[in-house]
Motif scaffolding. Structure first.
Motif, mmCIF file in Angstrom:
data_model
loop_
_atom_site.group_PDB
_atom_site.id
_atom_site.type_symbol
_atom_site.label_atom_id
_atom_site.label_comp_id
_atom_site.label_asym_id
_atom_site.label_seq_id
_atom_site.Cartn_x
_atom_site.Cartn_y
_atom_site.Cartn_z
ATOM 1 N N GLU A 5 0.813 -1.202 0.000
ATOM 2 C CA GLU A 5 0.000 0.000 0.000
ATOM 3 C C GLU A 5 0.855 1.263 0.000
ATOM 4 O O GLU A 5 0.435 2.303 -0.449
ATOM 5 C CB GLU A 5 -0.918 -0.002 1.223
ATOM 6 N N VAL A 6 2.065 1.172 0.521
ATOM 7 C CA VAL A 6 2.944 2.325 0.535
ATOM 8 C C VAL A 6 4.002 2.226 -0.553
ATOM 9 O O VAL A 6 4.810 3.117 -0.722
ATOM 10 C CB VAL A 6 3.636 2.480 1.909
ATOM 11 N N GLY A 7 3.975 1.140 -1.298
ATOM 12 C CA GLY A 7 4.900 0.992 -2.406
ATOM 13 C C GLY A 7 6.153 0.247 -2.033
ATOM 14 O O GLY A 7 6.596 0.263 -0.892
ATOM 15 N N LEU A 8 6.720 -0.439 -3.017
ATOM 16 C CA LEU A 8 7.996 -1.130 -2.877
ATOM 17 C C LEU A 8 9.031 -0.355 -3.688
ATOM 18 O O LEU A 8 8.677 0.464 -4.542
ATOM 19 C CB LEU A 8 7.875 -2.567 -3.371
ATOM 20 N N PRO A 9 10.299 -0.584 -3.441
ATOM 21 C CA PRO A 9 11.313 0.192 -4.163
ATOM 22 C C PRO A 9 11.278 -0.093 -5.661
ATOM 23 O O PRO A 9 10.992 -1.205 -6.090
ATOM 24 C CB PRO A 9 12.631 -0.292 -3.537
ATOM 25 N N ASP A 10 11.550 0.943 -6.460
ATOM 26 C CA ASP A 10 11.708 0.729 -7.893
ATOM 27 C C ASP A 10 12.886 -0.207 -8.119
ATOM 28 O O ASP A 10 13.919 -0.096 -7.457
ATOM 29 C CB ASP A 10 11.969 2.055 -8.605
ATOM 30 N N VAL A 267 16.191 -7.100 2.563
ATOM 31 C CA VAL A 267 15.229 -7.443 1.514
ATOM 32 C C VAL A 267 14.854 -6.209 0.693
ATOM 33 O O VAL A 267 14.743 -6.270 -0.542
ATOM 34 C CB VAL A 267 13.986 -8.115 2.121
ATOM 35 N N TRP A 268 14.665 -5.091 1.347
ATOM 36 C CA TRP A 268 14.325 -3.848 0.639
ATOM 37 C C TRP A 268 15.425 -3.504 -0.367
ATOM 38 O O TRP A 268 15.145 -3.159 -1.513
ATOM 39 C CB TRP A 268 14.126 -2.708 1.637
ATOM 40 N N MET A 269 16.678 -3.610 0.057
ATOM 41 C CA MET A 269 17.782 -3.312 -0.852
ATOM 42 C C MET A 269 17.839 -4.317 -1.997
ATOM 43 O O MET A 269 17.989 -3.934 -3.166
ATOM 44 C CB MET A 269 19.112 -3.308 -0.102
ATOM 45 N N LEU A 270 17.707 -5.613 -1.671
ATOM 46 C CA LEU A 270 17.766 -6.633 -2.722
ATOM 47 C C LEU A 270 16.631 -6.455 -3.721
ATOM 48 O O LEU A 270 16.831 -6.608 -4.932
ATOM 49 C CB LEU A 270 17.711 -8.027 -2.099
ATOM 50 N N ASP A 271 15.432 -6.136 -3.236
ATOM 51 C CA ASP A 271 14.303 -5.896 -4.140
ATOM 52 C C ASP A 271 14.607 -4.733 -5.082
ATOM 53 O O ASP A 271 14.325 -4.788 -6.285
ATOM 54 C CB ASP A 271 13.033 -5.595 -3.345
ATOM 55 N N GLY A 272 15.179 -3.670 -4.539
ATOM 56 C CA GLY A 272 15.498 -2.511 -5.362
ATOM 57 C C GLY A 272 16.540 -2.801 -6.415
ATOM 58 O O GLY A 272 16.573 -2.161 -7.469
ATOM 59 N N LEU A 273 17.409 -3.775 -6.142
ATOM 60 C CA LEU A 273 18.454 -4.147 -7.091
ATOM 61 C C LEU A 273 18.014 -5.256 -8.039
ATOM 62 O O LEU A 273 18.787 -5.682 -8.895
ATOM 63 C CB LEU A 273 19.703 -4.607 -6.329
ATOM 64 N N GLY A 274 16.789 -5.756 -7.852
ATOM 65 C CA GLY A 274 16.298 -6.822 -8.711
ATOM 66 C C GLY A 274 16.929 -8.165 -8.431
ATOM 67 O O GLY A 274 16.992 -9.027 -9.315
#
Length: 309
Positions: A5-10, A267-274
């Motif tokens: 709801e608040v968004g995930l990293p691009d 996890v937030w960093m890994l998600d942002g890096l794909g």
């Protein structure tokens, strides 16, 4: 409010980074072991279940250290007896010596870890040994574990700095790590026990090893460098990262230590890096917020605080 709801990293895929990273979750063992009040075994079991539901595949469950030294983990046998072992999930346990291995084998574990020191002073204070003599203690543990078909991880503590000795020479750390590999350890976890490392140190230490695929990293966030150091390790070829759900844990050797790298922040960093990792951030944040309630204090994880308030 949920994470989506608040968004995930691009997602912006970085160059020279792995496609996938293994997250070695240490919250149930390293995260809880320094808690002053004893956490009920039922809560620990639910914590492990929730982490598995969130997609965790390596959950370090407990330790067979003598209860006198770590009262929080005195329930190791009870916990493992009550554990719902999920297919595809590993539940490593820490063993300090052959007596600990005996207990682990009786409990039916398939994956153990031993805990070594990169410095003379810490070997003396934590292992009642010398830097060189510690390997004589580990040798029969690793040999017996391998003969029983167990996987063995070797933790190396104080890899970047020691509160008594100061900066630790790279060659000394590499020498300890290589001896553990020679004993038969399948993997080394290089620990920044007091959280003083910086990315250049991380890159330099990793370059001293012949096989980066045998390495993992374990960072504390005392000086806010855990994610930066993790990124440096990934660029250097490391594919396994230790972290603790909710940032649980601390270091008794540094008064300002703020605990382990939080799994959510990783996890937030890994998600942002794909970079794939298999963990559901929303479920993980729910789990850490739930545990924080049971511990009676807010989660140290910045991502948990941002997404759960």
């Amino acid at each position: 409010m949920g994470a989506r709801e608040v968004g995930l990293p691009d997602r912006v895929v970085g160059e020279d980074l792995p496609d996938r990273v293994t997250i070695w979750e240490v919250g149930p063992r390293d995260g809880l072991q320094n808690e002053d009040s004893v956490v009920p075994v039922a809560v620990k079991l639910e914590f492990l279940d929730r982490l598995a539901d969130a997609g965790g595949t390596i959950l370090e469950a407990t330790s067979f250290v003598h209860p006198k030294w770590v009262p929080q983990l005195a329930d190791a046998e009870e916990l493992l007896a009550g554990l719902d072992r999920r297919p595809g999930v590993e539940y490593p346990v820490l063993v300090p010596n052959e007596r600990g291995l005996d207990r682990a084998l009786k409990a039916g574990v398939s994956h153990i870890a031993i805990f070594a020191s990169a410095t003379e002073t810490f070997a003396n204070k934590n292992l009642n040994s010398t830097l060189d003599d510690q390997f004589g203690m580990f040798d029969p543990v690793v040999a017996r574990a391998k003969a029983e078909g167990l996987k063995v991880r070797g933790y190396v503590s104080m890899c970047f700095g020691d509160p008594w000795e100061g900066p630790v020479p790279r060659d000394q750390v590499v020498g300890v790590g290589k001896k553990l590999l020679d004993l038969g350890c399948d993997q080394l976890s290089l620990g920044d026990t007091i959280g003083v490392a910086t990315p250049g140190q991380v890159t330099g230490l990793i370059s001293g090893f012949d096989r980066v695929d045998q390495l993992a990293v374990h960072f504390h966030d005392t000086y806010g460098q855990a994610l930066s150091n993790t990124y440096a390790a990934l660029l250097a070829g490391v594919r396994t990262v230790d972290s603790s759900a909710g940032g649980l844990g601390g270091c008794p050797y540094a008064e300002s230590a703020t605990g382990n790298l939080a799994t959510e922040d990783l996890v937030w960093m890994l998600d942002g890096l794909g970079i794939a990792h298999g963990v559901d951030l929303d479920k993980l944040c729910d789990t850490s917020a739930w545990m924080a309630e049971r511990l009676g204090r807010p989660s140290p994880s910045r991502v948990v605080r941002a997404l759960r308030g």
